[in-house]
Motif scaffolding. Structure first.
Motif, mmCIF file in Angstrom:
data_model
loop_
_atom_site.group_PDB
_atom_site.id
_atom_site.type_symbol
_atom_site.label_atom_id
_atom_site.label_comp_id
_atom_site.label_asym_id
_atom_site.label_seq_id
_atom_site.Cartn_x
_atom_site.Cartn_y
_atom_site.Cartn_z
ATOM 1 N N LEU A 56 -8.783 -0.987 -8.012
ATOM 2 C CA LEU A 56 -8.011 0.067 -7.353
ATOM 3 C C LEU A 56 -8.320 0.092 -5.857
ATOM 4 O O LEU A 56 -7.418 0.148 -5.024
ATOM 5 N N ASN A 91 -2.595 0.416 -8.125
ATOM 6 C CA ASN A 91 -2.397 1.412 -7.068
ATOM 7 C C ASN A 91 -2.645 2.857 -7.454
ATOM 8 O O ASN A 91 -2.585 3.740 -6.599
ATOM 9 N N MET A 92 -2.978 3.118 -8.724
ATOM 10 C CA MET A 92 -3.225 4.511 -9.103
ATOM 11 C C MET A 92 -4.150 4.587 -10.304
ATOM 12 O O MET A 92 -4.186 3.677 -11.131
ATOM 13 N N LYS A 134 7.325 -0.110 -9.885
ATOM 14 C CA LYS A 134 6.481 -0.501 -8.750
ATOM 15 C C LYS A 134 5.092 0.128 -8.822
ATOM 16 O O LYS A 134 4.155 -0.342 -8.172
ATOM 17 N N LEU A 135 4.960 1.201 -9.580
ATOM 18 C CA LEU A 135 3.653 1.825 -9.760
ATOM 19 C C LEU A 135 2.964 1.237 -10.986
ATOM 20 O O LEU A 135 3.605 0.879 -11.972
ATOM 21 N N GLY A 176 -6.740 -2.830 -4.190
ATOM 22 C CA GLY A 176 -5.284 -2.851 -4.132
ATOM 23 C C GLY A 176 -4.604 -3.629 -5.239
ATOM 24 O O GLY A 176 -3.376 -3.770 -5.237
ATOM 25 N N GLN A 177 -5.368 -4.143 -6.213
ATOM 26 C CA GLN A 177 -4.750 -4.868 -7.331
ATOM 27 C C GLN A 177 -3.970 -3.923 -8.238
ATOM 28 O O GLN A 177 -3.004 -4.309 -8.891
ATOM 29 N N VAL A 222 -5.239 7.349 -5.540
ATOM 30 C CA VAL A 222 -4.381 6.202 -5.248
ATOM 31 C C VAL A 222 -5.021 5.364 -4.154
ATOM 32 O O VAL A 222 -5.843 5.851 -3.370
ATOM 33 N N ASN A 223 -4.639 4.104 -4.102
ATOM 34 C CA ASN A 223 -5.036 3.257 -2.983
ATOM 35 C C ASN A 223 -4.347 3.791 -1.721
ATOM 36 O O ASN A 223 -3.147 4.106 -1.759
ATOM 37 N N GLN A 272 -3.065 2.534 0.738
ATOM 38 C CA GLN A 272 -1.898 1.795 1.216
ATOM 39 C C GLN A 272 -0.605 2.281 0.543
ATOM 40 O O GLN A 272 0.485 2.013 1.053
ATOM 41 N N LEU A 273 -0.743 2.994 -0.555
ATOM 42 C CA LEU A 273 0.445 3.552 -1.203
ATOM 43 C C LEU A 273 0.976 4.696 -0.330
ATOM 44 O O LEU A 273 0.217 5.585 0.055
#
Length: 321
Positions: free
Chosen positions: A190, A196-197, A148-149, A193-194, A126-127, A129-130
């Motif tokens: 990823l 997130n997983m 949201k994911l 941040g575009q 994951v990024n 920031q998550l």
């Protein structure tokens, strides 16, 4: 007595042909362009199998159509042991369903599997920031925050896509799939941040994990792996069903004489147990598989086809995505 003598003569006549195998170079078709994982693994296998058989093995890259062009060429080759396929078995197994009705070969019926030689594990990343640090936290976040994911993948039939779909289905998370044309662009977005997983192969994600640009939550294997010893396995992380790897193996055309398949199988068994070959493969992110018989290899391929067919239908994955 005459019948027995005839049988003995027939057996004697056929034995030298198998005993002499191989008495000329063998072609190993790699159904992808040079440089990819299948090509790298295939060239290691070609070099070391050639040394074991005391015969040259010539690599023939036939890329195109997601591996179908090379696979079809191998399936239609003479079943004499002198043309083999270095198969990306997980991808081939998903194509059976995604390209149903379009393929001009049958993965199960048109090949005599020799041996599964290795697999590349995947890792859930994951990024950073998550706000999650474990797979359980990712699932809880996804369940508490529908839509949201999102998760990236490198193609509809890629193991990366399958891993993401297993998480989405088994954790009952509403999250969006974002398709990319290859792992490179997906990883770039990823990290940026575009998305997130992603469930990505360990070799592709490792440098970003080590640099702190991505956070690893679990490897998609039944046990921990040496490349990421501090990252829990999928069962440890609470999702034993997340068992997916990019698997590779050697196949011969259907009808290849059993003694030749056995000869190749025995040679490959030596390779996958060789410390030198294990090290060569591991440097490319590949874990050598335990030796299997041709029958066991065939069973594994059939099981892969059935497993991914079920998931593809349940997730409504389309080839054109």
């Amino acid at each position: 007595m005459q019948v027995c003598l005839a049988c003995a003569l027939a057996l004697g006549a056929s034995a030298p042909a198998y005993a002499a195998y191989p008495d000329k170079p063998i072609k190993l078709i790699i159904p992808y362009p040079p440089g990819g994982a299948t090509d790298v693994i295939g060239r290691i296998v070609a070099l070391k199998l050639g040394e074991e058989l005391n015969q040259q093995i010539v690599v023939d890259n036939r890329g195109g159509a997601g591996g179908n062009i090379g696979a079809e060429a191998a399936a239609r080759s003479a079943p004499d042991g002198y043309t083999l396929l270095m198969g990306a078995l997980t991808s081939h197994a998903t194509i059976v369903t995604l390209e149903k009705g379009k393929l001009r070969y049958n993965l199960v019926k048109d090949f005599a599997p020799v041996m599964v030689v290795g697999s590349v594990p995947l890792v859930v990343v994951v990024n950073p920031q998550l706000p999650v640090k474990t797979l359980k936290e990712l699932i809880a976040y996804g369940q508490a925050n529908p839509d949201k994911l999102n998760f990236a993948s490198s193609g509809p039939g890629a193991p990366q896509r399958l891993g993401g779909e297993i998480i989405r289905k088994d954790a009952n998370i509403r999250m969006q799939h974002v398709a990319y044309k290859g792992s490179g662009p997906a990883m770039t977005d990823l990290v940026g941040g575009q998305v997130n997983m992603m469930v990505e192969t360990v070799p592709a994600a490792l440098q970003f994990i080590q640099a702190g640009k991505l956070r690893a939550l679990a490897v998609t294997m039944p046990q921990r792996i040496s490349m990421l010893p501090d990252v829990p396995s999928a069962p440890e992380a609470g999702m034993p069903s997340l068992d997916v790897a990019s698997t590779f193996g050697v196949l011969a055309p259907a009808g290849t004489p059993e003694p030749i398949v056995t000869r190749l199988n025995e040679a490959l068994a030596k390779l996958v147990q060789s410390p030198e070959v294990k090290e060569l493969l591991l440097k490319q992110g590949v874990y050598a598989a335990p030796p299997t018989t041709p029958a066991q290899s065939a069973e594994r391929i059939s099981a892969e086809v059935a497993r991914w067919e079920k998931l593809i239908h349940e997730a409504n994955i389309k080839a054109e995505e």
